[in-house]
Write a protein that holds these residues in place. Structure first.
Motif: not given
Length: 363
Positions: A211-212, A221-222, A231-241
């Motif tokens: 989470n850090s 990103l901000k 809401a637009e930026l959170v999907p650009k964080l870590t992602r599952n394969f």
């Protein structure tokens, strides 16, 4: 070997902390870079995975330890580990009881309760790139620098790697890593994806690291996209394969034998490895949008020399070349094709067009 440093050779930096008021410290933590009093040295010895205690006048000091002490010292270190101490929090001095002093030290250095926002510093078990052994390594995450660094030793002066947070992905892979707290960190290095596999005995600690990383990425990103919403930026964080598993593939001439490889689909990047725990991919395929020359077909082109054991073929056509794969079962083939089709149907962002240009330049 040189003699132990004299008082005038020591990197003598005195604490302004209440713990050392009116005390001339004769001990130091060469891993934290601070001088400590006799009363606190015993507490530091009890957290030896974090604090390595030496006598200022009697212990042998390595040159890099002296440099580390001179570079850090009590005041700079205090600004990091006491950055957010609440105003009500009692800071004990050397005359206070053991329990107060011990919990203050552990809160600062072990639990890092008052560390600067956006900074994380600690030890993780990291898998060696070549030998496959997991060894204790120090990791430092900095929001201000926008980097994740790791060091081969806690008091090492120079990091082994400096990773820009905007290239990082982190995803939990306990089965692959062989540990319930296993985290896979990927990042770009010289246009190629590099894998780092880590874990911590504490599930809370590894989730806090995860989470850090996301928190520092969101800050980055901000700054990069000041008009965007959370809401637009959170999907650009870590992602599952999207998918991982084995397929067979042939080479660019399509006359080479089909070889079994481990594939990882990370959105538009299809990477393949000889072994699931390899540090670097043997190759990568960029999957662009279907309106820009990217297509997916079941089966292999007629006349393909196929000597592999798996019969369920997939052909991916890019503007540059065709990639040929085979799957062990029809279910695997259908699953891979659905994921490829979904990716190719999704519109591309400006960042993905830039990634596509990088791939074309690389290949």
């Amino acid at each position: 070997d040189s003699d132990p440093p004299t008082k005038w050779q020591r990197p003598y930096i005195f604490l302004t902390s209440p713990l050392l008021a009116s005390v001339d410290p004769e001990w130091a933590s060469c891993s934290l870079g601070v001088f400590i009093c006799l009363a606190c040295s015993g507490i530091h010895r009890n957290i030896q995975e974090i604090s390595k205690v030496k006598s200022v006048g009697l212990s042998h000091w390595e040159d890099q330890e002296l440099e580390f002490m001179a570079k850090n010292g009590n005041e700079p270190t205090k600004k990091i580990y006491e950055a957010t101490v609440p105003v009500y929090y009692y800071k004990p001095n050397h005359k206070d009881c053991q329990v107060l002093r011990e919990q203050w030290i552990r809160a600062k250095y072990e639990r890092k309760e008052f560390s600067e926002a956006g900074t994380r510093d600690g030890m993780l078990m990291k898998r060696g790139r070549d030998n496959g052994q997991f060894l204790n390594r120090r990791f430092v995450l900095s929001e201000r620098e926008g980097t994740l660094k790791y060091f081969t030793k806690f008091d090492a002066k120079d990091p082994k790697a400096v990773i820009k947070v905007d290239t990082i992905n982190a995803t939990f892979k306990p089965e692959k890593i062989g540990n319930p707290n296993g985290l896979q960190i990927t990042y770009l290095k010289a246009y190629s994806t590099r894998n780092i596999f880590v874990y911590h005995d504490s599930s809370k600690e590894i989730v806090d690291w995860f989470n850090s990383i996301r928190a520092v990425q969101l800050h980055y990103l901000k700054v990069a996209f000041p008009g965007a919403t959370d809401a637009e930026l959170v999907p650009k964080l870590t992602r599952n394969f999207l998918k991982e598993g084995y397929m067979e593939k042939t080479g660019p001439r399509q006359t080479e034998g089909f070889k079994k490889r481990w594939f990882t689909l990370d959105h538009r990047r299809l990477m393949y490895f000889k072994d699931p725990l390899d540090a670097f991919a043997k190759g990568e395929v960029f999957l662009g949008n279907k309106d820009h020359g990217y297509q997916i077909f079941p089966g292999l082109p007629s006349g393909t020399h196929h000597n592999g054991s798996w019969q369920h073929g997939i052909t991916i056509k890019t503007p540059e070349r065709c990639f040929l794969f085979t799957c062990e079962t029809e279910e695997d083939q259908e699953s891979w094709m659905k994921h490829f089709s979904d990716v190719m149907s999704a519109p591309m962002s400006p960042q993905e067009f830039a990634m596509e240009a990088t791939f074309r330049h690389k290949h």
